[in-house]
Design an enzyme around this catalytic site. Structure first.
Site, PDB file in Angstrom:
ATOM      1  N   GLU A  61       0.835  -1.213   0.000  1.00  0.00           N
ATOM      2  CA  GLU A  61       0.000   0.000   0.000  1.00  0.00           C
ATOM      3  C   GLU A  61       0.865   1.256   0.000  1.00  0.00           C
ATOM      4  O   GLU A  61       1.829   1.355   0.762  1.00  0.00           O
ATOM      5  CB  GLU A  61      -0.924   0.002   1.223  1.00  0.00           C
ATOM      6  CG  GLU A  61      -2.097  -0.935   1.050  1.00  0.00           C
ATOM      7  CD  GLU A  61      -3.097  -0.835   2.200  1.00  0.00           C
ATOM      8  OE1 GLU A  61      -2.811  -0.140   3.185  1.00  0.00           O
ATOM      9  OE2 GLU A  61      -4.160  -1.476   2.091  1.00  0.00           O
ATOM     10  N   ASP A 205     -10.183   8.022 -22.584  1.00  0.00           N
ATOM     11  CA  ASP A 205     -10.153   6.612 -22.195  1.00  0.00           C
ATOM     12  C   ASP A 205      -9.710   5.816 -23.420  1.00  0.00           C
ATOM     13  O   ASP A 205     -10.488   5.585 -24.342  1.00  0.00           O
ATOM     14  CB  ASP A 205     -11.552   6.181 -21.735  1.00  0.00           C
ATOM     15  CG  ASP A 205     -11.597   4.715 -21.315  1.00  0.00           C
ATOM     16  OD1 ASP A 205     -10.604   3.994 -21.565  1.00  0.00           O
ATOM     17  OD2 ASP A 205     -12.623   4.295 -20.746  1.00  0.00           O
ATOM     18  N   THR A 231      -6.707   0.423 -20.143  1.00  0.00           N
ATOM     19  CA  THR A 231      -6.443  -0.923 -19.675  1.00  0.00           C
ATOM     20  C   THR A 231      -5.089  -1.321 -20.251  1.00  0.00           C
ATOM     21  O   THR A 231      -4.593  -0.692 -21.185  1.00  0.00           O
ATOM     22  CB  THR A 231      -7.493  -1.927 -20.190  1.00  0.00           C
ATOM     23  OG1 THR A 231      -7.517  -1.867 -21.613  1.00  0.00           O
ATOM     24  CG2 THR A 231      -8.885  -1.609 -19.644  1.00  0.00           C
ATOM     25  N   LYS A 234      -5.720  -4.991 -23.590  1.00  0.00           N
ATOM     26  CA  LYS A 234      -6.391  -5.060 -24.891  1.00  0.00           C
ATOM     27  C   LYS A 234      -5.327  -4.941 -25.998  1.00  0.00           C
ATOM     28  O   LYS A 234      -4.445  -5.787 -26.041  1.00  0.00           O
ATOM     29  CB  LYS A 234      -7.506  -4.017 -24.946  1.00  0.00           C
ATOM     30  CG  LYS A 234      -8.566  -4.298 -23.846  1.00  0.00           C
ATOM     31  CD  LYS A 234      -9.702  -3.301 -23.803  1.00  0.00           C
ATOM     32  CE  LYS A 234     -10.622  -3.612 -22.627  1.00  0.00           C
ATOM     33  NZ  LYS A 234     -11.707  -2.624 -22.466  1.00  0.00           N
TER      34      LYS A 234
HETATM   35  C1  LIG Z   1     -12.506  -2.302 -21.434  1.00  0.00           C
HETATM   36  C2  LIG Z   1     -12.811  -0.886 -21.152  1.00  0.00           C
HETATM   37  C3  LIG Z   1     -12.860  -0.392 -19.844  1.00  0.00           C
HETATM   38  C4  LIG Z   1     -12.880  -1.259 -18.617  1.00  0.00           C
HETATM   39  O1  LIG Z   1     -11.912  -2.138 -18.445  1.00  0.00           O
HETATM   40  P1  LIG Z   1     -12.088  -3.387 -17.439  1.00  0.00           P
HETATM   41  O2  LIG Z   1     -10.691  -3.797 -17.257  1.00  0.00           O
HETATM   42  O3  LIG Z   1     -12.954  -4.373 -18.137  1.00  0.00           O
HETATM   43  O4  LIG Z   1     -12.716  -2.881 -16.187  1.00  0.00           O
HETATM   44  C5  LIG Z   1     -13.026   0.965 -19.684  1.00  0.00           C
HETATM   45  N1  LIG Z   1     -13.160   1.790 -20.722  1.00  0.00           N
HETATM   46  C6  LIG Z   1     -13.154   1.345 -21.991  1.00  0.00           C
HETATM   47  C7  LIG Z   1     -13.305   2.308 -23.100  1.00  0.00           C
HETATM   48  C8  LIG Z   1     -12.995  -0.010 -22.244  1.00  0.00           C
HETATM   49  O5  LIG Z   1     -13.018  -0.455 -23.501  1.00  0.00           O
END
Ligand SMILES: *Cc1c(COP(=O)(O)O)cnc(C)c1O
Length: 425
Positions: A61, A205, A231, A234
């Protein structure tokens, strides 16, 4: 040696044959199918190795140099390397690699800059936004005043007139740019202009496109958005996890929001694997990979269009294709289930202005990050489009027996494209 120690050192196959067998089966499934789920990928053996290590044992932490537990001599170094690599790869002033996943990372952004009831402007879920962009069922929609923009009916692209209009009317504190089902380039500069005009913080995002941004196959939000979330699992091809990046003046608020605002100890095994993935993404061949993802998506889109599939926005600029099945007279769900039985894995999805219900919408979402990792190229895409067409046609005509035959062909085809972490023997 005590029995206890012997028990602890047994490998998974001996210690828990049930779970070991299921992991083996999942490896085979991932190997034998054409994986077109747009949010998925295959990570490298090195990333897998880092994930399954003793780092999972450690509590940390806090942040490097400022921890609440002792024994951080090594963990601090690992996290500092991950942070430095993220900053270098994306050209940002600040990075936080601790968010457990994309959704908690986004929640941390809200916690950092918003009070409950404050207004956020994001892309609506059925238009391609993410749950965490203010969808009603999400905490972000329940605790904040979420307003939305979408795409234009005629072009299938983000409607910037609408973004500006809603922003001027609603005066959001935060504007979210990005989504989960956007087949076209996101114009971060256009968002930034609107954010500046209304005095909002622009939050990009890039969960889906981070690997494309890192590899130079999609324009970066850096320089336009003060806050960026992604993330790591991906297109970036790392472990399941997330990162927040920002300008220096937003750093403190973000760090406080992640810890202690939202989370406890970071997942150090994931941090190490993120560092490994970021090192991989900084190599020249990752740029080649990112551009190949896009080339494959364009080739697959062209082959599907040739077969009469209607694509939202008419094509793709990135890794993602959104198919509108309305003209094919089959719903997204039965089509996706038939394709899965035929060895082609993807997900049903709403399309903009969908007239069907979210649990059985009109669309299919397709992505090329995973097949590109396996080494498939443009020349393989017409065959994939052909199998998709055959399976969808079979499903529409109620000829489910044809799907097994396609799955067998897919399995043979996939044998030429190995995956890290699992092999036939
Ligand atoms: C996949 C995704 C998330 C969330 O990710 P998780 O790891 O599944 O919680 C947030 N924003 C966008 C645009 C995404 O494609």
């Amino acid at each position: 040696m005590s029995d206890q120690y012997t028990r602890l050192t047994r490998r998974l196959a001996d210690a828990d044959p049930d779970i070991a067998a299921l992991i083996e089966a999942e490896g085979r499934r991932q190997h034998d199918k054409i994986r077109l789920i747009a949010s998925e990928n295959y990570v490298s053996q090195a990333v897998l190795d880092a994930t399954g290590t003793v780092l999972t044992n450690k509590y940390s932490e806090g942040y490097a140099g400022r921890r609440y537990y002792e024994g951080q001599q090594i963990i601090d170094q690992i996290e500092e390397i991950a942070v430095a690599r993220a900053k270098a790869l994306f050209g940002v002033e600040h990075a936080n690699v601790q968010p457990y996943s994309g959704s908690p990372a986004n929640l941390a952004v809200y916690l950092a800059f918003m009070q409950p009831g404050d207004t956020v402007l994001g892309m609506s879920l059925p238009m391609g936004g993410h749950l965490t962009h203010g969808a009603k069922v999400s905490a972000t929609g329940k605790w904040f005043n979420a307003v939305h923009y979408g795409v234009r009916r005629d072009t299938g692209r983000i409607d910037f007139d609408e973004v500006r209009e809603v922003a001027l009317r609603e005066r959001p504190k935060l504007i979210v740019a990005g989504g989960t089902a956007i087949p076209r380039t996101v114009d971060f500069a256009a968002f930034a202009q609107i954010a500046t005009e209304v005095g909002a913080i622009l939050f990009a995002d890039i969960a889906h496109i981070a690997g494309l941004v890192a590899g130079g196959a999609h324009p970066t939000p850096v320089g336009h958005a003060e806050v960026v979330s992604t993330t790591t699992h991906k297109t970036l091809r790392g472990p399941r996890g997330a990162m927040l990046m920002s300008t220096a003046d937003r750093a403190k608020a973000l760090d406080k929001a992640v810890f202690p605002g939202l989370q406890g100890g970071p997942h150090n095994h994931t941090t190490a694997a993120i560092a490994v993935a970021l090192r991989e993404a900084a190599q020249p061949d990752f740029g080649t990979y990112a551009h190949q993802i896009v080339a494959n998506a364009k080739a697959l889109a062209a082959a599907m269009t040739e077969r009469g599939f209607d694509l939202v926005s008419g094509g793709t600029d990135n890794h993602l294709i959104l198919v509108d099945l309305t003209g094919k007279e089959i719903g997204g769900k039965p089509a996706a289930k038939a394709l899965d039985a035929a060895g082609i894995e993807l997900n049903f999805n709403t399309v903009p202005f969908d007239t069907r219900k979210p649990m059985d919408p009109s669309g299919l979402r397709i992505g090329t990050a995973a097949v590109t990792t396996r080494g498939m190229t443009e020349k393989d895409m017409p065959q994939i489009a052909a199998w998709i067409d055959e399976a969808v046609t079979a499903a529409r005509e109620g000829k489910e027996e044809a799907l097994d035959g396609i799955a067998a062909q897919v399995r043979d085809f996939c044998a030429a494209f190995p995956i890290p972490g699992w092999s036939q023997d």
